[in-house]
Motif scaffolding. Structure first.
Motif, mmCIF file in Angstrom:
data_model
loop_
_atom_site.group_PDB
_atom_site.id
_atom_site.type_symbol
_atom_site.label_atom_id
_atom_site.label_comp_id
_atom_site.label_asym_id
_atom_site.label_seq_id
_atom_site.Cartn_x
_atom_site.Cartn_y
_atom_site.Cartn_z
ATOM 1 N N ASN A 75 0.793 -1.236 0.000
ATOM 2 C CA ASN A 75 0.000 0.000 0.000
ATOM 3 C C ASN A 75 0.821 1.279 0.000
ATOM 4 O OD1 ASN A 75 -2.432 -1.516 0.193
ATOM 5 N ND2 ASN A 75 -2.017 -1.805 2.356
ATOM 6 N N THR A 76 2.128 1.196 -0.135
ATOM 7 C CA THR A 76 2.987 2.373 0.007
ATOM 8 C C THR A 76 2.593 3.496 -0.943
ATOM 9 O OG1 THR A 76 4.785 0.920 0.675
ATOM 10 C CG2 THR A 76 5.387 3.157 0.005
ATOM 11 N N LYS A 77 2.305 3.164 -2.170
ATOM 12 C CA LYS A 77 1.995 4.188 -3.179
ATOM 13 C C LYS A 77 0.644 4.862 -2.917
ATOM 14 C CE LYS A 77 2.057 4.906 -8.140
ATOM 15 N NZ LYS A 77 2.403 4.309 -9.434
ATOM 16 N N THR A 78 -0.253 4.183 -2.244
ATOM 17 C CA THR A 78 -1.615 4.709 -2.071
ATOM 18 C C THR A 78 -1.893 5.247 -0.670
ATOM 19 O OG1 THR A 78 -2.422 2.486 -1.556
ATOM 20 C CG2 THR A 78 -2.571 3.212 -3.860
ATOM 21 N N VAL A 79 -0.945 5.151 0.246
ATOM 22 C CA VAL A 79 -1.147 5.671 1.606
ATOM 23 C C VAL A 79 -1.358 7.180 1.529
ATOM 24 C CG1 VAL A 79 -0.011 6.064 3.821
ATOM 25 C CG2 VAL A 79 0.162 3.849 2.736
ATOM 26 N N ARG A 80 -2.370 7.696 2.223
ATOM 27 C CA ARG A 80 -2.697 9.129 2.165
ATOM 28 C C ARG A 80 -2.440 9.836 3.492
ATOM 29 N NH1 ARG A 80 -1.302 10.328 -1.850
ATOM 30 N NH2 ARG A 80 -1.962 12.398 -1.312
ATOM 31 N N SER A 81 -2.005 9.149 4.502
ATOM 32 C CA SER A 81 -1.750 9.767 5.800
ATOM 33 C C SER A 81 -0.777 10.925 5.665
ATOM 34 C CB SER A 81 -1.177 8.719 6.757
ATOM 35 O OG SER A 81 -0.919 9.284 8.008
ATOM 36 N N GLY A 82 -1.130 12.058 6.268
ATOM 37 C CA GLY A 82 -0.299 13.255 6.214
ATOM 38 C C GLY A 82 -0.829 14.324 5.282
ATOM 39 N N SER A 83 -1.786 13.977 4.464
ATOM 40 C CA SER A 83 -2.372 14.949 3.545
ATOM 41 C C SER A 83 -3.256 15.930 4.316
ATOM 42 C CB SER A 83 -3.209 14.226 2.486
ATOM 43 O OG SER A 83 -3.901 15.148 1.690
ATOM 44 N N CYS A 84 -3.207 17.184 3.919
ATOM 45 C CA CYS A 84 -4.025 18.201 4.591
ATOM 46 C C CYS A 84 -5.525 17.962 4.420
ATOM 47 C CB CYS A 84 -3.673 19.594 4.074
ATOM 48 S SG CYS A 84 -2.095 20.195 4.691
ATOM 49 N N GLN A 85 -5.913 17.165 3.464
ATOM 50 C CA GLN A 85 -7.337 16.918 3.275
ATOM 51 C C GLN A 85 -7.939 16.211 4.479
ATOM 52 O OE1 GLN A 85 -6.970 14.781 -0.382
ATOM 53 N NE2 GLN A 85 -7.248 12.789 0.569
ATOM 54 N N ALA A 129 9.092 -7.759 0.002
ATOM 55 C CA ALA A 129 8.643 -8.859 -0.849
ATOM 56 C C ALA A 129 9.871 -9.590 -1.377
ATOM 57 C CB ALA A 129 7.809 -8.313 -2.011
ATOM 58 N N ALA A 130 9.632 -10.644 -2.146
ATOM 59 C CA ALA A 130 10.730 -11.417 -2.727
ATOM 60 C C ALA A 130 11.107 -10.919 -4.119
ATOM 61 C CB ALA A 130 10.362 -12.894 -2.783
ATOM 62 N N ARG A 131 10.395 -9.905 -4.600
ATOM 63 C CA ARG A 131 10.743 -9.332 -5.907
ATOM 64 C C ARG A 131 10.469 -7.835 -5.918
ATOM 65 N NH1 ARG A 131 6.785 -8.557 -9.832
ATOM 66 N NH2 ARG A 131 4.701 -9.037 -9.136
ATOM 67 N N VAL A 132 11.150 -7.165 -6.818
ATOM 68 C CA VAL A 132 10.980 -5.721 -6.987
ATOM 69 C C VAL A 132 9.776 -5.492 -7.897
ATOM 70 C CG1 VAL A 132 12.021 -3.648 -7.985
ATOM 71 C CG2 VAL A 132 13.422 -5.229 -6.635
ATOM 72 N N ASP A 133 8.816 -4.696 -7.415
ATOM 73 C CA ASP A 133 7.633 -4.346 -8.200
ATOM 74 C C ASP A 133 7.490 -2.825 -8.156
ATOM 75 O OD1 ASP A 133 5.202 -3.968 -9.425
ATOM 76 O OD2 ASP A 133 4.077 -5.299 -8.082
ATOM 77 N N ARG A 134 8.071 -2.169 -9.151
ATOM 78 C CA ARG A 134 8.100 -0.696 -9.163
ATOM 79 C C ARG A 134 6.726 -0.064 -9.312
ATOM 80 N NH1 ARG A 134 13.763 1.514 -10.695
ATOM 81 N NH2 ARG A 134 15.015 -0.353 -10.483
ATOM 82 N N PRO A 138 6.287 4.822 -5.033
ATOM 83 C CA PRO A 138 5.877 6.190 -5.369
ATOM 84 C C PRO A 138 6.617 6.684 -6.618
ATOM 85 C CG PRO A 138 6.295 6.006 -3.025
ATOM 86 C CD PRO A 138 6.761 4.718 -3.646
ATOM 87 N N ASP A 139 5.910 7.396 -7.475
ATOM 88 C CA ASP A 139 6.454 7.812 -8.771
ATOM 89 C C ASP A 139 7.756 8.592 -8.674
ATOM 90 O OD1 ASP A 139 4.391 6.577 -10.138
ATOM 91 O OD2 ASP A 139 3.145 8.381 -10.166
ATOM 92 N N MET A 140 7.911 9.436 -7.648
ATOM 93 C CA MET A 140 9.097 10.294 -7.586
ATOM 94 C C MET A 140 10.391 9.532 -7.338
ATOM 95 S SD MET A 140 7.067 10.605 -4.599
ATOM 96 C CE MET A 140 5.947 11.675 -5.357
ATOM 97 N N VAL A 141 10.329 8.292 -6.855
ATOM 98 C CA VAL A 141 11.549 7.501 -6.654
ATOM 99 C C VAL A 141 11.539 6.200 -7.450
ATOM 100 C CG1 VAL A 141 12.114 8.483 -4.394
ATOM 101 C CG2 VAL A 141 10.676 6.437 -4.531
ATOM 102 N N LYS A 142 10.550 6.039 -8.298
ATOM 103 C CA LYS A 142 10.411 4.802 -9.072
ATOM 104 C C LYS A 142 11.654 4.512 -9.913
ATOM 105 C CE LYS A 142 6.436 3.960 -10.790
ATOM 106 N NZ LYS A 142 5.203 3.961 -11.545
ATOM 107 N N ASP A 143 12.260 5.544 -10.480
ATOM 108 C CA ASP A 143 13.418 5.377 -11.354
ATOM 109 C C ASP A 143 14.684 5.990 -10.763
ATOM 110 O OD1 ASP A 143 11.848 4.095 -13.369
ATOM 111 O OD2 ASP A 143 11.068 6.060 -13.935
ATOM 112 N N VAL A 144 14.723 6.140 -9.446
ATOM 113 C CA VAL A 144 15.855 6.773 -8.771
ATOM 114 C C VAL A 144 16.422 5.807 -7.739
ATOM 115 C CG1 VAL A 144 16.540 8.742 -7.337
ATOM 116 C CG2 VAL A 144 14.760 9.041 -9.050
ATOM 117 N N GLY A 145 17.722 5.786 -7.584
ATOM 118 C CA GLY A 145 18.362 5.015 -6.531
ATOM 119 C C GLY A 145 18.463 3.535 -6.834
ATOM 120 N N THR A 146 18.724 2.777 -5.787
ATOM 121 C CA THR A 146 18.894 1.331 -5.877
ATOM 122 C C THR A 146 17.652 0.650 -5.338
ATOM 123 O OG1 THR A 146 21.259 1.636 -5.477
ATOM 124 C CG2 THR A 146 20.397 -0.582 -5.197
ATOM 125 N N HIS A 147 17.094 -0.265 -6.118
ATOM 126 C CA HIS A 147 15.876 -0.989 -5.751
ATOM 127 C C HIS A 147 16.211 -2.469 -5.583
ATOM 128 C CE1 HIS A 147 12.827 2.185 -6.966
ATOM 129 N NE2 HIS A 147 13.988 2.689 -7.365
#
Length: 170
Positions: A75-85, A129-134, A138-147
């Motif tokens: 659920n990392t990409k869809t977590v909304r906790s912290g949003s001002c809404q 998990a046992a595999r990388v599933d980009r 989150p989109d801002m780090v999807k193609d950045v760093g080591t996965h």
């Protein structure tokens, strides 16, 4: 001037608590040699604090960090906790904060990822998990760093992959 010497760990603390705790177990262990200084030991924000004050605390921790570790789970990409809404100080009719702060609809995770990329920190993305599933990242780090995946499938069961995690964090 703050020296960047810490490691900042981010993730969905409700869904991926087991993976976050595993990093801390390896750090505390006398057998394993995973070594990092956790940026979250610097300052603490209360759960009852406003989202904007929690983000200010997160920002201070990130300012002292050289490595940003994001643990990605289901659920990392869809977590909304912290949003001002979801903040009671957000006036939905005027779209303004009743306490004078700026409105920020990013979740804590999105905020942390944006700041880590902007500050050019070393970015490590660990998948609970046992595999990388980009697609779960989150989109801002999807193609950045080591996965890398934190788990491996051995002898018919999933287990933590200490050596892979150690290699990318150290």
């Amino acid at each position: 001037m703050t020296y960047r010497t810490k490691t900042y760990i981010a993730g969905d603390w409700t869904g991926d608590h087991d993976a976050i705790e595993q990093l801390h177990k390896w750090k505390r262990s006398h057998y394993w040699s995973l070594s990092f200084t956790d940026a979250h030991e610097l300052t603490q924000a209360r759960d009852s604090s406003l989202n904007c004050s929690i983000k200010a605390s997160l920002s201070a921790r990130l300012d002292a960090s050289k490595t940003f570790v994001l643990i990605v789970g289901s659920n990392t990409k869809t977590v909304r906790s912290g949003s001002c809404q979801y903040c009671s100080s957000n006036n939905r009719f005027t779209n303004r904060c009743e306490r004078g702060y700026s409105i920020d609809y990013r979740s804590y995770i999105e905020f942390e990822c944006n700041k880590a990329v902007r500050d050019r920190l070393k970015i490590v993305v660990l998948y609970n998990a046992a595999r990388v599933d980009r697609t779960k990242c989150p989109d801002m780090v999807k193609d950045v760093g080591t996965h890398v995946a934190m788990c491996t499938y051995r002898d018919g069961q999933y287990c933590w992959d200490y050596q892979t995690v150690k290699n990318v964090i150290d």
